[in-house]
Design an enzyme around this catalytic site. Sequence first.
Site, PDB file in Angstrom:
ATOM      1  N   CYS A  29      10.142  10.095  -0.488  1.00  0.00           N
ATOM      2  CA  CYS A  29      10.777  11.037   0.425  1.00  0.00           C
ATOM      3  C   CYS A  29      10.464  12.455  -0.026  1.00  0.00           C
ATOM      4  CB  CYS A  29      12.285  10.801   0.433  1.00  0.00           C
ATOM      5  SG  CYS A  29      13.196  11.872   1.544  1.00  0.00           S
ATOM      6  N   HIS A  51      13.687   5.283   8.242  1.00  0.00           N
ATOM      7  CA  HIS A  51      13.894   6.267   7.172  1.00  0.00           C
ATOM      8  C   HIS A  51      14.255   7.628   7.770  1.00  0.00           C
ATOM      9  CE1 HIS A  51      12.716   8.078   3.152  1.00  0.00           C
ATOM     10  NE2 HIS A  51      12.691   9.144   3.942  1.00  0.00           N
ATOM     11  N   GLU A  52      13.493   8.065   8.770  1.00  0.00           N
ATOM     12  CA  GLU A  52      13.751   9.387   9.365  1.00  0.00           C
ATOM     13  C   GLU A  52      15.055   9.413  10.157  1.00  0.00           C
ATOM     14  OE1 GLU A  52      12.166  11.743   8.117  1.00  0.00           O
ATOM     15  OE2 GLU A  52      10.615  10.472   7.252  1.00  0.00           O
ATOM     16  N   HIS A  93      17.953   9.967   7.927  1.00  0.00           N
ATOM     17  CA  HIS A  93      18.187  11.379   7.590  1.00  0.00           C
ATOM     18  C   HIS A  93      19.107  12.044   8.615  1.00  0.00           C
ATOM     19  CE1 HIS A  93      15.853  12.189   4.039  1.00  0.00           C
ATOM     20  NE2 HIS A  93      14.754  11.652   4.562  1.00  0.00           N
TER      21      HIS A  93
END
Length: 186
Positions: A103, A145-146, A149
């Site tokens: 990351c 993953h994004e 966030h």
Amino acid sequence: MTLLKIARMGHPVLLERAEPVADPTSREIRRLVADMVETMEDARGVGLAAPQVHIGRRVIVFRAPAERAEEGAAPEAEAPLTALVNPEFEPVGDDIELGWEGCLSIPGLTGAVPRHARIRYRGTSPDGRAVEREARGFHARVVQHEIDHLDGILYTMRMDDLGMLCFSDEMHHFAEAARERAKAAG
């Protein structure tokens, strides 16, 4: 375009839920997306979420290049450069895969993270088009993953075993030890 400062683990913006964007086609969002793409490419990343550049809005950019897909992978394992506003996803099936992630907000570390093997995601492009795709493999991993966030979740928070967190430049030692253990086991 402007290179944006990337927030690193420990900054509160990374732990907050990002706000939805009312107008995905606004000039402000198009500018943010252009700056995020430039920042991601400069940092040699494959994905970036607005909170990572200190902006609490639901915007992500990513790509899943062919060289990151497994050999012989289906087309859903790849994705061109994509920008999504207000993205969301749902799992397709129950399969979970463990895979290595890094990351831009946690530089120098890599960890083994469980993720849905296959997903369906949707969002709006900055030009107002609805985007809906199925993804698997690395493509599915980077999208999850994004989107994490945007919900204030870092990949380390998803890890089941912090023993599978290592410095990226030590990864070859980790892989070598795993091969030796596998060889000894049978």
